[in-house]
Design a protein around this motif. Structure first.
Motif, PDB file in Angstrom:
ATOM      1  N   GLU A  55       0.545  -1.296   0.023  1.00 50.42           N
ATOM      2  CA  GLU A  55      -0.050  -0.109   0.010  1.00 50.42           C
ATOM      3  C   GLU A  55       1.000   1.082  -0.122  1.00 50.42           C
ATOM      4  O   GLU A  55       0.556   2.299  -0.739  1.00 50.42           O
ATOM      5  N   ALA A  56       2.111   1.209   0.706  1.00 49.91           N
ATOM      6  CA  ALA A  56       2.849   2.487   0.818  1.00 49.91           C
ATOM      7  C   ALA A  56       3.396   2.663  -0.689  1.00 49.91           C
ATOM      8  O   ALA A  56       3.746   4.176  -0.703  1.00 49.91           O
ATOM      9  N   LEU A  57       3.500   2.081  -1.679  1.00 51.00           N
ATOM     10  CA  LEU A  57       4.012   2.308  -2.940  1.00 51.00           C
ATOM     11  C   LEU A  57       2.635   2.362  -3.917  1.00 51.00           C
ATOM     12  O   LEU A  57       2.794   2.996  -4.981  1.00 51.00           O
ATOM     13  N   SER A  58       1.662   1.947  -3.603  1.00 45.30           N
ATOM     14  CA  SER A  58       0.707   1.818  -4.730  1.00 45.30           C
ATOM     15  C   SER A  58      -0.225   3.086  -4.676  1.00 45.30           C
ATOM     16  O   SER A  58      -1.060   3.231  -5.517  1.00 45.30           O
ATOM     17  N   LYS A  59      -0.139   3.987  -3.742  1.00 41.91           N
ATOM     18  CA  LYS A  59      -0.811   5.226  -3.575  1.00 41.91           C
ATOM     19  C   LYS A  59      -0.339   6.212  -4.717  1.00 41.91           C
ATOM     20  O   LYS A  59      -1.013   7.220  -5.067  1.00 41.91           O
ATOM     21  N   GLY A  60       0.841   6.076  -5.205  1.00 38.11           N
ATOM     22  CA  GLY A  60       1.290   7.154  -6.007  1.00 38.11           C
ATOM     23  C   GLY A  60       2.009   8.393  -5.282  1.00 38.11           C
ATOM     24  O   GLY A  60       2.198   9.371  -5.896  1.00 38.11           O
ATOM     25  N   THR A  61       2.066   8.384  -3.859  1.00 38.77           N
ATOM     26  CA  THR A  61       2.484   9.286  -3.253  1.00 38.77           C
ATOM     27  C   THR A  61       3.587   8.599  -2.362  1.00 38.77           C
ATOM     28  O   THR A  61       3.770   7.728  -1.939  1.00 38.77           O
ATOM     29  N   PRO A  62       4.498   9.657  -1.660  1.00 39.36           N
ATOM     30  CA  PRO A  62       5.511   9.186  -1.083  1.00 39.36           C
ATOM     31  C   PRO A  62       5.310   8.489   0.208  1.00 39.36           C
ATOM     32  O   PRO A  62       4.210   9.108   0.994  1.00 39.36           O
ATOM     33  N   PRO A  63       5.763   7.319   0.536  1.00 38.09           N
ATOM     34  CA  PRO A  63       5.562   6.708   1.890  1.00 38.09           C
ATOM     35  C   PRO A  63       5.991   7.442   2.913  1.00 38.09           C
ATOM     36  O   PRO A  63       7.126   8.198   2.874  1.00 38.09           O
ATOM     37  N   LYS A  64       5.437   7.168   4.176  1.00 34.56           N
ATOM     38  CA  LYS A  64       5.925   7.851   5.449  1.00 34.56           C
ATOM     39  C   LYS A  64       7.204   6.752   5.809  1.00 34.56           C
ATOM     40  O   LYS A  64       6.838   5.467   5.930  1.00 34.56           O
ATOM     41  N   LEU A  65       8.262   7.528   6.029  1.00 29.78           N
ATOM     42  CA  LEU A  65       9.563   6.748   6.219  1.00 29.78           C
ATOM     43  C   LEU A  65      10.211   7.241   7.420  1.00 29.78           C
ATOM     44  O   LEU A  65      10.181   8.394   7.949  1.00 29.78           O
ATOM     45  N   ARG A  66      10.852   6.260   8.233  1.00 28.16           N
ATOM     46  CA  ARG A  66      11.901   6.820   9.045  1.00 28.16           C
ATOM     47  C   ARG A  66      12.782   5.689   9.428  1.00 28.16           C
ATOM     48  O   ARG A  66      12.621   4.524   9.602  1.00 28.16           O
ATOM     49  N   ALA A  67      14.016   6.061   9.245  1.00 27.39           N
ATOM     50  CA  ALA A  67      15.268   4.983   9.221  1.00 27.39           C
ATOM     51  C   ALA A  67      16.161   5.068  10.180  1.00 27.39           C
ATOM     52  O   ALA A  67      17.302   4.808  10.054  1.00 27.39           O
ATOM     53  N   THR A  68      15.839   5.853  11.254  1.00 29.49           N
ATOM     54  CA  THR A  68      16.866   6.039  12.317  1.00 29.49           C
ATOM     55  C   THR A  68      17.263   4.628  13.236  1.00 29.49           C
ATOM     56  O   THR A  68      17.929   4.767  14.045  1.00 29.49           O
TER      57      THR A  68
END
Length: 360
Positions: A55-68
């Motif tokens: 779903e995070a990639l299928s909406k065509g908008t940037p996914p919410k991320l946090r990689a710390t």
């Protein structure tokens, strides 16, 4: 910046029409291959190859991320790997490179050094050598059709074996005359030691390829020092956290080692909580050469011109300072000398033109 100074700057910027950053000639030195894909292209290629996107990639908008933290980085990497999986044949590769070049033109980029790990595409494209040869051919084709100078940095993966990195370094050297200008090291810099990859970078440097490993984003300034000391880095991917160490900033400034700063991705990954916290101004005023980069527009939602707009609106960079950022990107590139001179002249011309409302 003091509050009264910020208010004065805001008034000044409202009073003086600003030049469009999209028409500012510049070089783009930090862009990953899969991450340069358009969201619409991701959706269309997923449908073409019947790849089910999360779903995070299928909406065509940037996914919410946090990689710390490790879990956040794993999620980011999983999304990236899924996006990469839609690139399955020659047409997909050529489309991605062509569209990326077109997007660079729209953002005023005149020179692009795109980073790719060909091992990620080799299984579907006939092997390591066929994959890199296809990418280089697509790059040459796109450069010819759009007018953007494009070269390639072959990147090893910090999460894989140093022996794999040596194989890639030798491959990069082999294709130096076909468009490869540098050798990088990507993925989570908190994992593994830079010195484990020193032999791979020595292979690249002996052939006069640029050493451009990632450092100083998820890990602190010590990772930048390791890139300099252990890998002989001539340019640093990110490097933004060098701002935490004044002596390191001075070293970068003295040696004129360019840091490929990517403000939007720094915030998207949680390296800094808000855009004003990115120490772009601190690095700039310390004399550290900076090349603004978009990193992975597919996942972070903004391309190169938006990074210059952030520098203007969030960090208070004047048009003259934006022009200097563009000059630094050109000087930090591996573009031929004649290309550099031409671009530096065009940047000066951009500054002589009167400002106009952005988008006019």
């Amino acid at each position: 910046m003091r509050q009264d100074s910020a208010m004065e700057l805001a008034v000044e910027q409202q009073a003086v029409p600003q030049r469009d950053v999209r028409t500012l000639p510049k070089a783009h030195l930090h862009l990953h291959f899969t991450g340069s894909m358009r969201p619409t292209t991701l959706l269309e290629l997923a449908e073409k190859h019947r790849v089910r996107l999360p779903e995070a990639l299928s909406k065509g908008t940037p996914p919410k991320l946090r990689a710390t933290d490790e879990r956040g980085w794993f999620r980011f990497q999983r999304l990236y790997d899924t996006a990469r999986s839609v690139l399955r044949d020659e047409q997909d590769i050529r489309r991605l490179v062509r569209e990326t070049a077109e997007d660079e033109v729209a953002d005023g980029s005149r020179w692009l050094e795109i980073q790719v790990d060909p091992t990620s595409y080799a299984p579907r494209l006939g092997g390591l050598i066929p994959a890199l040869e296809l990418i280089l051919d697509a790059v040459a084709e796109a450069a010819g059709s759009t007018g953007v100078g494009i070269r390639v940095l072959v990147a090893a993966n910090r999460m894989k074996s140093p022996m794999d990195a040596r194989t890639l370094a030798r491959l990069a050297v082999r294709y130096q005359d076909a468009g490869v200008v540098g050798f990088g090291l990507s993925n989570d810099e908190r994992r593994g030691l830079a010195r484990d990859f020193d032999r791979a970078f020595a292979i690249a440097r002996r052939a006069d390829l640029l050493a451009a490993p990632h450092g100083g984003e998820l890990a602190g300034p010590e990772s930048v020092r390791d890139c300099l000391d252990d890998l002989g880095a001539g340019r640093i991917g990110h490097g933004v956290r060098a701002a935490e160490d004044p002596r390191l900033m001075q070293r970068l400034a003295d040696r004129q080692v360019t840091c490929e700063v990517c403000p939007a991705s720094n915030v998207a990954l949680g390296v800094y909580e808000q855009a004003p916290a990115v120490p772009l101004r601190r690095l700039f005023e310390a004399g550290v050469p900076i090349a603004l980069g978009a990193d992975d527009p597919l996942l972070f939602g903004s391309r190169l011109a938006a990074q210059y707009e952030l520098a203007r609106t969030v960090h208070g960079f004047s048009d003259a300072e934006l022009a200097e950022l563009a000059r630094q990107s050109v000087r930090g590139s591996r573009a031929p000398e004649w290309v550099r001179k031409e671009l530096l002249g065009e940047i000066d011309t951009w500054l002589t033109k009167p400002g106009a409302a952005v988008g006019s």
